[in-house]
Design an enzyme around this catalytic site. Structure first.
Site, PDB file in Angstrom:
ATOM      1  N   HIS A 116      17.579  21.159  63.540  1.00  0.00           N
ATOM      2  CA  HIS A 116      17.313  20.637  62.203  1.00  0.00           C
ATOM      3  C   HIS A 116      16.363  19.453  62.361  1.00  0.00           C
ATOM      4  O   HIS A 116      16.295  18.839  63.426  1.00  0.00           O
ATOM      5  CB  HIS A 116      18.636  20.192  61.566  1.00  0.00           C
ATOM      6  CG  HIS A 116      18.540  19.938  60.098  1.00  0.00           C
ATOM      7  ND1 HIS A 116      18.088  18.740  59.595  1.00  0.00           N
ATOM      8  CD2 HIS A 116      18.834  20.722  59.037  1.00  0.00           C
ATOM      9  CE1 HIS A 116      18.117  18.797  58.272  1.00  0.00           C
ATOM     10  NE2 HIS A 116      18.564  19.984  57.902  1.00  0.00           N
ATOM     11  N   TYR A 117      15.638  19.109  61.330  1.00  0.00           N
ATOM     12  CA  TYR A 117      14.709  17.982  61.430  1.00  0.00           C
ATOM     13  C   TYR A 117      15.425  16.636  61.497  1.00  0.00           C
ATOM     14  O   TYR A 117      14.835  15.631  61.887  1.00  0.00           O
ATOM     15  CB  TYR A 117      13.684  17.996  60.290  1.00  0.00           C
ATOM     16  CG  TYR A 117      14.272  17.771  58.912  1.00  0.00           C
ATOM     17  CD1 TYR A 117      14.425  16.487  58.405  1.00  0.00           C
ATOM     18  CD2 TYR A 117      14.666  18.847  58.118  1.00  0.00           C
ATOM     19  CE1 TYR A 117      14.966  16.286  57.135  1.00  0.00           C
ATOM     20  CE2 TYR A 117      15.201  18.655  56.861  1.00  0.00           C
ATOM     21  CZ  TYR A 117      15.349  17.371  56.370  1.00  0.00           C
ATOM     22  OH  TYR A 117      15.880  17.161  55.122  1.00  0.00           O
ATOM     23  N   ARG A 118      16.690  16.585  61.118  1.00  0.00           N
ATOM     24  CA  ARG A 118      17.437  15.326  61.178  1.00  0.00           C
ATOM     25  C   ARG A 118      17.949  15.078  62.591  1.00  0.00           C
ATOM     26  O   ARG A 118      18.142  16.002  63.377  1.00  0.00           O
ATOM     27  CB  ARG A 118      18.611  15.361  60.207  1.00  0.00           C
ATOM     28  CG  ARG A 118      18.163  15.341  58.768  1.00  0.00           C
ATOM     29  CD  ARG A 118      19.327  15.091  57.826  1.00  0.00           C
ATOM     30  NE  ARG A 118      18.831  14.988  56.468  1.00  0.00           N
ATOM     31  CZ  ARG A 118      19.228  15.759  55.468  1.00  0.00           C
ATOM     32  NH1 ARG A 118      20.160  16.681  55.674  1.00  0.00           N
ATOM     33  NH2 ARG A 118      18.715  15.603  54.275  1.00  0.00           N
TER      34      ARG A 118
END
EC number: 3.1.15.-
Length: 176
Positions: A116-118
Site C-alpha cells: 500500500h502507499y501508506r
C-alpha cells in the site's frame, strides 16, 4: 533491508528479509534472509561505517559469496507476500522505511508497488516519544545488529513497547 549506504543513486541493497504479522503484531510468517550479490568494487567503496558494520556482521562476505540477484530476490519476496496478502493491501512497516522504499523504487519496483502507499513507521513513534514522553523513548533497548531479520524483529518489539507504554487505546468492545 541493509544497503551499502544511504544514496539509492550510488548504493545498493545487500540484504533483505520480511516478516508478516497480524494487526496485533503476532508473527504469521517469515521469509528467508537473502544476501544479494554486489560487485567487489561496490563493496570495496562503501563508507567507513558500512564497511565496519557489514564486515563485523559477516554480511559483506555473504554478499560476495551470494549468487542472488536483486530481480531474483524481488520475485521471491513477491511470491512470499502474495501467499499472505493481496497486492496494495498492507502498508510497509518497520524503522525508517522511507529509506527502504527509496531503494525499492529504484531496484525492486514491483515489490515496492505491491505494498500500500501508506507506511507504518516505528521511527515516527520513537520521535514522538522523544518529544512528548522522553522516559518512554529511553526505555526502548535497541541491539542495532544491522542484520535484516534481526532489525525487523527488533522493530516489532519496539512497536509492541510503544503500543503498551505510549499509545493509549480504549478497551476492545465486548462481543454482544
Amino acid at each position: 533491508m541493509e544497503m551499502t549506504g544511504l544514496n539509492p543513486e550510488t548504493d545498493r541493497i545487500i540484504e533483505v528479509a520480511m516478516i508478516i504479522t497480524d494487526s496485533d503484531l503476532n508473527v504469521l510468517a517469515q521469509s528467508e534472509v537473502y544476501a544479494i550479490h554486489q560487485s567487489d568494487d561496490l563493496l570495496d567503496n562503501m563508507d567507513e561505517w558500512n564497511t565496519a558494520t557489514h564486515g563485523r556482521t559477516g554480511l559483506t562476505q555473504r554478499v560476495r559469496e551470494s549468487s542472488h540477484t536483486e530481480a531474483e530476490v524481488e520475485q521471491k519476496l513477491l511470491d512470499f507476500m502474495s501467499e499472505w496478502i493481496p497486492g496494495r493491501a498492507t502498508p510497509m512497516c518497520g524503522n525508517s522505511i522511507h529509506q527502504d522504499r527509496r531503494f525499492m523504487v529504484k531496484y525492486m519496483p514491483k515489490l515496492e508497488n505491491y505494498f500500500h502507499y501508506r507506511n507504518l513507521d516505528v521511527s515516527t513513534l520513537k520521535e514522538l516519544a522523544k518529544r512528548w514522553n522522553p522516559p518512554i523513548a529511553k526505555s526502548v533497548v535497541k541491539r542495532g545488529s544491522h542484520k535484516a531479520l534481526d532489525d525487523i524483529l527488533e522493530s516489532i518489539e519496539e512497536m509492541r513497547h510503544y503500543r503498551e507504554h505510549f499509545l493509549i487505546s480504549a478497551p476492545k468492545a465486548e462481543a454482544q
